[in-house]
Design a protein around this motif. Structure first.
Motif, PDB file in Angstrom:
ATOM      1  N   ILE A 207       0.847  -1.184   0.000  1.00 29.89           N
ATOM      2  CA  ILE A 207       0.000   0.000   0.000  1.00 29.89           C
ATOM      3  C   ILE A 207       0.884   1.237   0.000  1.00 29.89           C
ATOM      4  N   GLY A 290       1.182   2.574   6.111  1.00 26.53           N
ATOM      5  CA  GLY A 290       0.066   2.857   6.993  1.00 26.53           C
ATOM      6  C   GLY A 290      -0.642   4.165   6.724  1.00 26.53           C
ATOM      7  N   LEU A 291      -0.105   4.995   5.849  1.00 28.20           N
ATOM      8  CA  LEU A 291      -0.632   6.356   5.779  1.00 28.20           C
ATOM      9  C   LEU A 291      -1.480   6.659   4.562  1.00 28.20           C
ATOM     10  N   PHE A 292      -1.594   5.703   3.646  1.00 28.51           N
ATOM     11  CA  PHE A 292      -2.300   6.042   2.413  1.00 28.51           C
ATOM     12  C   PHE A 292      -3.371   5.029   2.070  1.00 28.51           C
ATOM     13  N   ALA A 293      -4.286   5.492   1.205  1.00 35.41           N
ATOM     14  CA  ALA A 293      -5.231   4.562   0.594  1.00 35.41           C
ATOM     15  C   ALA A 293      -4.579   4.038  -0.687  1.00 35.41           C
ATOM     16  N   ARG A 294      -5.092   2.941  -1.172  1.00 35.26           N
ATOM     17  CA  ARG A 294      -4.526   2.370  -2.385  1.00 35.26           C
ATOM     18  C   ARG A 294      -4.832   3.272  -3.581  1.00 35.26           C
ATOM     19  N   ARG A 296      -5.254   4.068  -7.675  1.00 38.96           N
ATOM     20  CA  ARG A 296      -5.785   3.314  -8.801  1.00 38.96           C
ATOM     21  C   ARG A 296      -4.661   3.157  -9.812  1.00 38.96           C
TER      22      ARG A 296
END
Ligand code: SF4
Ligand code: SF4
Lengths: 325, 377, 112
Positions: A207, A290-294, A296
């Motif tokens: 991630i 730990g700090l981001f969204a996936r 696209r």
């Protein structure tokens, strides 16, 4: 006699295969602990003291599980990919300096050699996904290759900056340059370091760039059909890749294992330095996770090409100007 | 010969898939990474609850109806109780009505926090997910103290509520709400500012106001498309007309707007709870009603966390309902979901967006499985 | 990245993970108002069998003992809804906050 056995021992035990496996389990544990710490979880706790044996336990458990090959899969490639992955990392690990300024094998241009490993790894991912004969695997494989497009160029450029800066194309050269010049590389090449870390995150499929195995979208991506022993080997290869890539970062940007040490104790102090710096890089990578969204896939590729490439180009240009001046 | 036919590829999402928490089947027709068509089947978990309800007494049905949906169990029993009470033609005591609102709003907070965590998980943001679910523990604790169980509350009974509250419990609820409010405000801040969340949710799953109205979407899905509709305001039940509150809407029309609407609704629910607790009337909490319901029909609707929930009960004068019909909000939102999932013109749906869009209506497929499928939706 | 600020602030307030376990240190305790194991105050029961009639999951059986009719609860069928407690005219049924009921013998789940 001794001189004949020593290289074999070095290759198999320290700093070769066994050391790599032990270290990769250790750092998977560290990675999971830090990730859990950020999420207010406990992380692994049961196996061994503070759960330190959990990655090993997972590996052993997976090894004992049923191993299924899909009926329509290309059996030979499907079965070969996990083994090739492990072999690939073992091979390339030899160039990473652990005990001194040079790795087990050191030659001019081994930076390029190390770099090629990333592309190879990605190709193996593609083969693994492609040979599974599964929709999700195929999509994952397709995404892995697309992702390679996004991060490979910035990765290479970030290394180019280091090579120009130190005037060397070999890892041992770069490490000893840093030792001689007082570890002043990280300052001017800071941007390169950051780009290397971001690209490493993409290479390691974590991630925010775990797009090829995005669980909620395509089940497990290219890993979907792997199970049992093969999955265990792939997991091991991925852990070792984490250590390998972090080890490269240590050698390239953080001065490798070389440092101040009491005379005669280098064999003990240098690996300790290496492990500490390695822990630092793994911790940074765990933090990013730990700090981001996936992202696209289209966002990832355009981020790589639109931001990372120009920034790293600027870095390279600045380095060249600095060399000329 | 390369026709467009060859490039279209079927991706089955379901009946078992990590993005789905319940069995449902979405057959995506994809062209590369773009979804060009979708075929939806939700009737994998038809449990026959409505039929089973005809064989149980009104009292036993309370617990059967409660189990239609775990998360909105308070809304389910509330709707059922309202219907049975209107069969009897009886009003319940004022204190019970206010306590019902407290339970309903706590469960709404609970459901929205759960959903928010799931949405974060669907975009691969597990840290956010864990943080939210850690704070959800507060509302679960409140529910346990109020009703005796964390999820399946059995709080609403026919004619009132099960338990009274003490002063001690009220101050506990107040403290819980005070702890929760700054956390929710912080999450709202993060949801608005975090780039990686914005990237994944803005412009994804667009449902224009016209489409929303045409597909008769309900609940937060509808309100995020800028249409002001809330059963609590439009057709107030259990004293909602005496509690001031705002109907939250947003003009974003996308998945991000749905996140914000739900977060704002949590804040609004906290206010409603506070109001009810401070204005709690004294008096009894239960109006005993006979076991047999008079002959007749009754309908009731309630704003469940996911949207409008509807119950119909037909009584033949015995102690068992003659017919019981439930329509859950998810069922009403499915046509809107299909529209959101289909690329049209410049609106493109990526495979990577499917879990987000799916999650954005807060689906509860098992609750919706009251119909058997015949042909496409 | 705004999550990072949140994490740092919460860690600074020394918020940490609470370890749960089934026994010993960190044992999970339910709220006193929890609806757990069902029990019967035999002296109050008048054997009216209303509880049996209302139990939604047929967990109650009325049996004959030396003092007359009385209910027997099968906890493996009970869903702890509390309806029996509610229905009982003499308040003979109570629910404790005991929440851990794992046993090896099914017989132990019968509350007599
Ligand atoms: S608690 Fe509910 S399920 Fe259990 S015995 Fe009582 S009525 Fe039956
Ligand atoms: S309802 Fe109460 S009094 Fe009647 S049988 Fe049950 S426990 Fe005994």
């Amino acid at each position: 006699m001794w001189s004949a056995i020593l290289p074999i021992l070095q290759t198999i035990v320290f700093p070769g295969f066994l050391f790599l496996i032990a270290v990769s389990f250790l750092y998977e544990w560290l990675d999971r602990k830090i990730y859990a710490w950020m999420q207010f979880r406990a992380g692994p706790v049961l196996a061994g003291p503070v759960g330190i044996l959990q990655p090993l336990a997972d590996f052993v458990k997976l090894m004992g599980k049923e191993d299924i090959t899909p009926a329509y899969a290309d059996r030979r490639i499907f079965g070969a990919v996990p083994i090739m992955m492990v072999a690939l990392i073992f091979t390339f690990w030899a160039v990473v300096p652990v005990t001194g300024s040079a790795g087990l094998v050191s030659f001019r241009g081994d930076v390029v050699f190390a770099l090629v490993s990333m592309t190879f790894f990605c190709m193996l991912v593609f083969l693994g996904g492609f040979s599974s004969a599964d929709r999700f695997s195929l999509l994952g494989a397709e995404r892995a290759v697309l992702q390679l497009l996004g991060f490979e160029i910035p990765l290479m450029l970030s290394l180019t900056g280091v090579c120009i800066h130190t005037g060397s194309l070999s890892l041992s050269g770069i490490v000893s340059w840093q030792a001689e010049n007082g570890w002043t590389l990280l300052g001017p090449q800071a941007i390169g370091f950051i780009i290397f870390l971001v690209a490493a995150q993409a290479e390691l499929e974590r991630i925010p760039f775990d797009i090829p195995e995005a669980e909620q979208e395509i089940v497990a991506g290219w890993l979907t059909e792997y199970s049992g022993r093969k999955l265990a080997l792939i997991r091991l290869a991925k852990d070792m890749e984490l250590v390998f890539v972090s080890g490269l970062a240590v050698a390239l940007f953080l001065g490798g294992p070389v440092g101040p040490s009491p005379a005669g104790l280098e064999w003990l102090v240098y690996p300790a330095y290496f492990l500490i710096k390695l822990a630092l890089v793994v911790a940074i990578l765990a933090f990013i996770r730990g700090l981001f969204a996936r992202a696209r896939i289209d966002q990832m590729v355009s981020f790589g090409l639109r931001y990372l490439v120009p920034i790293s180009l600027a870095q390279v240009a600045a380095t060249i100007l600095w060399r000329l001046a | 010969m390369s026709s467009s036919y060859e490039r279209i590829f079927d991706i089955p999402i379901g009946p078992q898939h990590p993005a789905l928490k319940e069995p449902a089947m979405l057959k995506l027709k994809v062209d590369g990474e773009h979804v060009v068509g979708v075929d939806l089947d939700v009737s994998y978990n038809h449990r026959g609850i409505e039929k089973a309800a005809e064989y149980r007494t009104y009292i036993q049905n309370l617990y059967l109806i409660e189990r239609i949906c775990g998360i909105c169990n308070v809304a389910q029993t509330l709707t059922y109780c309202l219907a049975v009470e209107s069969l009897h033609g009886k009003e319940i005591p004022a204190r019970a009505r206010f306590l019902r609102i407290v339970a309903e709003e706590i469960s709404r907070i609970n459901s929205h926090l759960l959903w928010l965590g799931v949405a974060a998980h669907e975009i691969g943001f597990d840290t956010f997910f864990m943080h939210i679910w850690l704070d959800r523990e507060i509302t679960l604790g409140l529910m346990e103290a109020l009703s005796g169980n964390r999820i399946t509350s059995s709080y609403n009974v026919i004619g009132g509520v099960r338990r009274d509250v003490t002063e001690d419990l009220l101050s506990r609820i107040r403290k819980g709400l005070d702890d929760l409010e700054p956390r929710v405000k912080r999450y709202r801040e993060i949801a608005i500012n975090d780039r990686s969340i914005l990237k994944r949710t803005q412009g994804v799953g667009i449902l224009s106001p016209a489409d929303a109205a045409a597909t008769s979407a309900v609940g937060p899905t509808l309100r995020a498309s800028g249409i002001k509709s809330d059963v609590r305001a439009d057709d107030p039940y259990s004293s909602h007309d005496q509690v001031p509150f705002n109907v939250i809407t947003s003009d974003g029309c996308d998945a991000h707007a749905r996140i914000i609407v739900r977060l704002d609704e949590i804040l609004e629910s906290i206010q409603i709870c506070r109001h009810c607790i401070s204005k709690l009337p004294a008096g009894p909490i239960l109006q005993r009603l006979p076991r047999r319901a008079p002959q007749g029909e009754a309908m009731s609707r309630v704003e469940a966390p996911r949207g409008e929930l509807f119950h119909y009960i037909c009584s033949d004068g015995s102690d068992k309902p003659y017919r019981c019909k439930v329509s859950t909000p998810t069922l009403a939102n499915l046509p809107a979901l299909v529209r959101m999932l289909t690329s049209k013109g410049r609106y493109v749906v990526n495979i990577a967006d499917v879990p987000v869009i799916l999650a954005s209506i807060d689906p509860c497929f098992s609750c919706a499985a009251r119909v058997e499928r015949t042909g496409g939706v | 990245m705004s999550v990072l600020r949140d994490i740092i602030e919460r860690k600074a307030k020394r918020e940490r993970v609470r370890r749960h376990s089934l026994t010993g240190e960190g044992k999970v305790e339910a709220d006193p108002s929890f609806r757990g194991r069902v029990g019967l105050k035999r002296e109050l029961c008048i054997g009216c069998s209303l509880c049996e009639k209302d139990c939604p999951s047929a967990a109650i059986q009325i049996v004959q003992d030396e003092k007359g009719k009385r209910p027997v609860f099968s906890l493996d069928r009970c869903m702890f809804c509390g309806q029996c407690k509610e229905s009982c005219p003499t308040k003979a049924i109570y629910m404790s906050s005991e929440l851990q009921l794992p046993v090896f013998d099914r017989k132990a789940l019968e509350v007599r």
